[in-house]
Design a protein around this motif. Sequence first.
Motif, PDB file in Angstrom:
ATOM      1  N   ARG A  71       0.843  -1.193   0.000  1.00  0.00           N
ATOM      2  CA  ARG A  71       0.000   0.000   0.000  1.00  0.00           C
ATOM      3  C   ARG A  71       0.880   1.246   0.000  1.00  0.00           C
ATOM      4  O   ARG A  71       1.897   1.269   0.689  1.00  0.00           O
ATOM      5  N   GLY A 130      -4.245   3.798  11.131  1.00  0.00           N
ATOM      6  CA  GLY A 130      -5.451   3.580  10.330  1.00  0.00           C
ATOM      7  C   GLY A 130      -6.278   2.507  11.008  1.00  0.00           C
ATOM      8  O   GLY A 130      -5.734   1.578  11.617  1.00  0.00           O
ATOM      9  N   PHE A 152      -8.025  15.299  10.021  1.00  0.00           N
ATOM     10  CA  PHE A 152      -6.982  14.930   9.057  1.00  0.00           C
ATOM     11  C   PHE A 152      -6.098  16.137   8.730  1.00  0.00           C
ATOM     12  O   PHE A 152      -6.391  17.255   9.117  1.00  0.00           O
ATOM     13  N   GLY A 219     -14.424   8.015  12.110  1.00  0.00           N
ATOM     14  CA  GLY A 219     -14.694   8.037  10.673  1.00  0.00           C
ATOM     15  C   GLY A 219     -14.162   9.314  10.036  1.00  0.00           C
ATOM     16  O   GLY A 219     -14.076   9.407   8.815  1.00  0.00           O
ATOM     17  N   HIS A 221     -14.769  12.005   8.499  1.00  0.00           N
ATOM     18  CA  HIS A 221     -15.704  12.805   7.704  1.00  0.00           C
ATOM     19  C   HIS A 221     -17.089  12.798   8.325  1.00  0.00           C
ATOM     20  O   HIS A 221     -17.437  11.907   9.091  1.00  0.00           O
ATOM     21  N   GLY A 356     -12.744  12.684  -2.858  1.00  0.00           N
ATOM     22  CA  GLY A 356     -11.560  12.160  -3.553  1.00  0.00           C
ATOM     23  C   GLY A 356     -11.279  10.722  -3.159  1.00  0.00           C
ATOM     24  O   GLY A 356     -10.865   9.904  -3.983  1.00  0.00           O
TER      25      GLY A 356
HETATM   26 FE1  HDE Z   1      -6.589   6.741   2.940  1.00  0.00          FE
HETATM   27  N1  HDE Z   1      -5.795   5.617   1.450  1.00  0.00           N
HETATM   28  N2  HDE Z   1      -6.653   8.309   1.702  1.00  0.00           N
HETATM   29  N3  HDE Z   1      -7.284   7.922   4.447  1.00  0.00           N
HETATM   30  N4  HDE Z   1      -6.546   5.196   4.168  1.00  0.00           N
HETATM   31  C1  HDE Z   1      -5.421   4.333   1.547  1.00  0.00           C
HETATM   32  O1  HDE Z   1      -5.926   2.693  -0.023  1.00  0.00           O
HETATM   33  C2  HDE Z   1      -6.517   8.270   0.364  1.00  0.00           C
HETATM   34  C3  HDE Z   1      -7.586   9.239   4.369  1.00  0.00           C
HETATM   35  C4  HDE Z   1      -7.057   5.137   5.437  1.00  0.00           C
HETATM   36  O2  HDE Z   1      -6.088  -1.093   5.941  1.00  0.00           O
HETATM   37  C5  HDE Z   1      -5.023   3.743   0.234  1.00  0.00           C
HETATM   38  O3  HDE Z   1      -5.989   0.448  -0.023  1.00  0.00           O
HETATM   39  C6  HDE Z   1      -6.796   9.559  -0.209  1.00  0.00           C
HETATM   40  C7  HDE Z   1      -8.334   9.667   5.515  1.00  0.00           C
HETATM   41  C8  HDE Z   1      -6.838   3.832   5.991  1.00  0.00           C
HETATM   42  O4  HDE Z   1      -6.095  -1.393   3.802  1.00  0.00           O
HETATM   43  C9  HDE Z   1      -5.262   4.885  -0.762  1.00  0.00           C
HETATM   44  C10 HDE Z   1      -7.094  10.384   0.842  1.00  0.00           C
HETATM   45  C11 HDE Z   1      -8.453   8.557   6.298  1.00  0.00           C
HETATM   46  C12 HDE Z   1      -6.177   3.107   5.002  1.00  0.00           C
HETATM   47  C13 HDE Z   1      -5.752   5.978   0.144  1.00  0.00           C
HETATM   48  C14 HDE Z   1      -7.000   9.595   2.043  1.00  0.00           C
HETATM   49  C15 HDE Z   1      -7.794   7.479   5.619  1.00  0.00           C
HETATM   50  C16 HDE Z   1      -6.019   3.986   3.876  1.00  0.00           C
HETATM   51  C17 HDE Z   1      -3.687   3.097   0.197  1.00  0.00           C
HETATM   52  C18 HDE Z   1      -7.437  11.851   0.829  1.00  0.00           C
HETATM   53  C19 HDE Z   1      -9.129   8.432   7.664  1.00  0.00           C
HETATM   54  C20 HDE Z   1      -5.697   1.677   5.090  1.00  0.00           C
HETATM   55  C21 HDE Z   1      -3.944   1.607   0.094  1.00  0.00           C
HETATM   56  C22 HDE Z   1      -8.349  12.237  -0.170  1.00  0.00           C
HETATM   57  C23 HDE Z   1     -10.530   8.767   7.666  1.00  0.00           C
HETATM   58  C24 HDE Z   1      -6.734   0.713   4.585  1.00  0.00           C
HETATM   59  C25 HDE Z   1      -5.367   1.477   0.018  1.00  0.00           C
HETATM   60  C26 HDE Z   1      -6.272  -0.710   4.795  1.00  0.00           C
HETATM   61  C27 HDE Z   1      -5.434   3.604   2.667  1.00  0.00           C
HETATM   62  C28 HDE Z   1      -6.140   7.163  -0.352  1.00  0.00           C
HETATM   63  C29 HDE Z   1      -7.179  10.149   3.326  1.00  0.00           C
HETATM   64  C30 HDE Z   1      -7.715   6.165   6.195  1.00  0.00           C
HETATM   65  C31 HDE Z   1      -4.070   5.273  -1.609  1.00  0.00           C
HETATM   66  C32 HDE Z   1      -6.740   9.886  -1.690  1.00  0.00           C
HETATM   67  C33 HDE Z   1      -8.899  11.059   5.773  1.00  0.00           C
HETATM   68  C34 HDE Z   1      -7.241   3.357   7.370  1.00  0.00           C
HETATM   69  O5  HDE Z   1      -6.251   4.560  -1.693  1.00  0.00           O
END
Ligand code: HDE
Length: 694
Positions: A71, A130, A152, A219, A221, A356
């Motif tokens: 990831r 996460g 965030f 969560g 959001h 997004g």
């Molecule tokens: Fe993530 N985030 N994120 N994130 N995120 C990923 O998805 C992303 C954000 C969070 O255990 C990726 O499968 C964008 C907030 C967790 O597999 C990716 C934005 C929050 C996990 C991705 C955010 C999170 C991810 C990387 C801003 C808390 C792990 C691999 C727009 C509410 C999931 C994947 C797991 C993982 C994108 C912001 C939580 C790249 C574009 C805010 C817990 O898709």
Amino acid sequence: MSNKQPTSKIQQFEKQTYVDPNEKVLTSSLGTPVSDNQNSLKIGEKGPTLLEDFLLRDKLIHFDRERIPERVVHARGAGAHGYFHAYEGNEKWTKANFLIDTKTKTPIFVRISTVQGGRGSADVVRDVRGFSIKFFTQEGNYDLVGNNIPVFFIQDAIKFSDFVHAVKPENPNEIPTGQSAHDTFWDFISLNTETAHMSTWVMSDRAIPRNLRSIQGFGVHTYRLISADNKAVLVKFHWTPLQGVAQVVWDEALKLNGMDPDFHRRDLWDSIEQGNYPEWELGAQIFSEEDANGWDFDVLDPTKLIPEELVPVTPLGKFVLNKNPDDFFAETEQVAFSPANIVSGIDFTNDPLLQGRLFSYTDTQLHRLGTVNFNQIPINKPVCPFHTNRRGGYANHEIYQAKANYEPNSLDNNWPREAGDRSTSAFRSYEEKIEGCKLRVRPESFADHFSQATLHFSSLEEHEKQHIKDAYSFELSKVASQEIKQRVVDNILINIDLELARYVSKQFGLQVKDTQISQKKKAGSLTSKRLSISSFPASDIKQRKIAVLVHNGCNPNSINEIKKWADSENAIAEILGPSAAPVKDVNNNPVEVDGSQTGEPSVTYDAVVIIDGENYDEFISDGVAKHYVLESYKHLKPILLLKDKAELVDFLGLNQDEGVLKAEKVKEAKDAFKLAIQNHRIWDREEFIKAIPA
Ligand code: HDE
């Protein structure tokens, strides 16, 4: 193999080919039993290996492809199975069946991760955790993809890759691993004031949890819940550990990462194996658009939280983690979460960060798991019936029996066909009225970047505030650029708290120009007690680890008493000797130990007991044992000194606080010891430890 003796040619053939399925004979990937797994096929004993060796090729071809892209963020994680069950009365808010059906246990899979480091990085780094939950509901899979911090770094998804590039190891040398203490991260923070609030959380004790069982989830959001009569409410999800929230101290975190880089994964695994199943209560802050319009922050801005004093959390249900994965790769690595995986009764809002994310997760899975059919992987597959008209794609596992794979059709009686109004399970987007011009702008209601950072900092206990001051100071000490440090002070810290800015500046000989205080900050001296970890104490000592130090000449009765008591509390007492060999008790009988004081360092325990006996001199001439006690003391842990060992208090120069307990027998001190372990750390001791070397 069959035990029958072959009597005819046919039976002889059977003997050669029959493999008893219970024997689990090693086979190739196509099921051919392998006769020799030690040697490849060669010409002669020392000759070249033959390309013909299909078994060698079968093995290597698979091995060569055993890694998939990790990831981009959240690469390191731990997973566990469990179930969720809903409390009564949620139908007022939602038609989501898993939230209203109190009779069914909905299976879940949870993955908890760090953000910055790669898959092989250490666990107890300063970072966000996460916290993703996949609910396998009867109406489809629902993913709640959250963090252990309620806000965030950024407000708009278009800035995410910039943020991630800045926090990840730096470009030229891929340093540092698992840390935000470097130039590019603080450069980004200093130039983007919207990060101020989140920065106070990542510098707080929330970012160095004691274990993964003791973190809250959010969560982040604002989402919507929709009831059966289509009434909508806005919600922010929270999940709170029934184990309480707990942290480690910074010095301990640094040591743990070297001594047991898997500390968090191991703890979660062990606690589930031992039947101490961690539990969280899922709840939501429920409010209306009218409520939200009256507040001086925007609920669509993910850098803001709603103080619980303004909207308390309504409990919705409980989840339990009660089974470890069987196969890390197949489950924890291949699980594919997405905030876009949603069920009827829950809906999105226009939070620009969430919007997004709705795209990014599926997109990343297509790259990471390599096929559009990643939802057919067992850990991602819905448990409810599903009927799509999708066919083909790499690694398609579904074998559909219908002739028609389009809709409408007349050949299969028009199945599968859309649900229309027949079912409340059918997803219908909330009808939100929206009009406006196409714009690339940030709303004015997102402009105040500091009031809630101040709210967070001011709401904490004194020791928590001090840890934040020390964390900013540590992180900036790793930043080479003086300009970046000065900008963090000027653009961020003085706008959060002047005293914080002064403290950090002093560490680097920087100036505080308080003329730069933000004009956008909202007035107010509100505090929110629920932002402090101290609001979430533990109510028992289940799974807490107690180191029991023994030497030759120890009293076996005390060892038995402490073991018995720990068992009765579902805590873990481990006997540690000078080495891993048994010691002799006062009667010269052998006492088995669970490990040595060097092999099982104090940082991996929550408390320490020093067993009495006829061995005081042996104890005080053992440097490792003395260090063990001093280090536990420095890390603010409860210490129980039995009988003759009470003298160690003076000998080691300990201050006798509520966590330093002297007793003749275990039973005299057990209640006070339990309370001290339950309270986790003796924060008042921090004042006294500065003189202690460790
Ligand atoms: Fe993530 N985030 N994120 N994130 N995120 C990923 O998805 C992303 C954000 C969070 O255990 C990726 O499968 C964008 C907030 C967790 O597999 C990716 C934005 C929050 C996990 C991705 C955010 C999170 C991810 C990387 C801003 C808390 C792990 C691999 C727009 C509410 C999931 C994947 C797991 C993982 C994108 C912001 C939580 C790249 C574009 C805010 C817990 O898709």
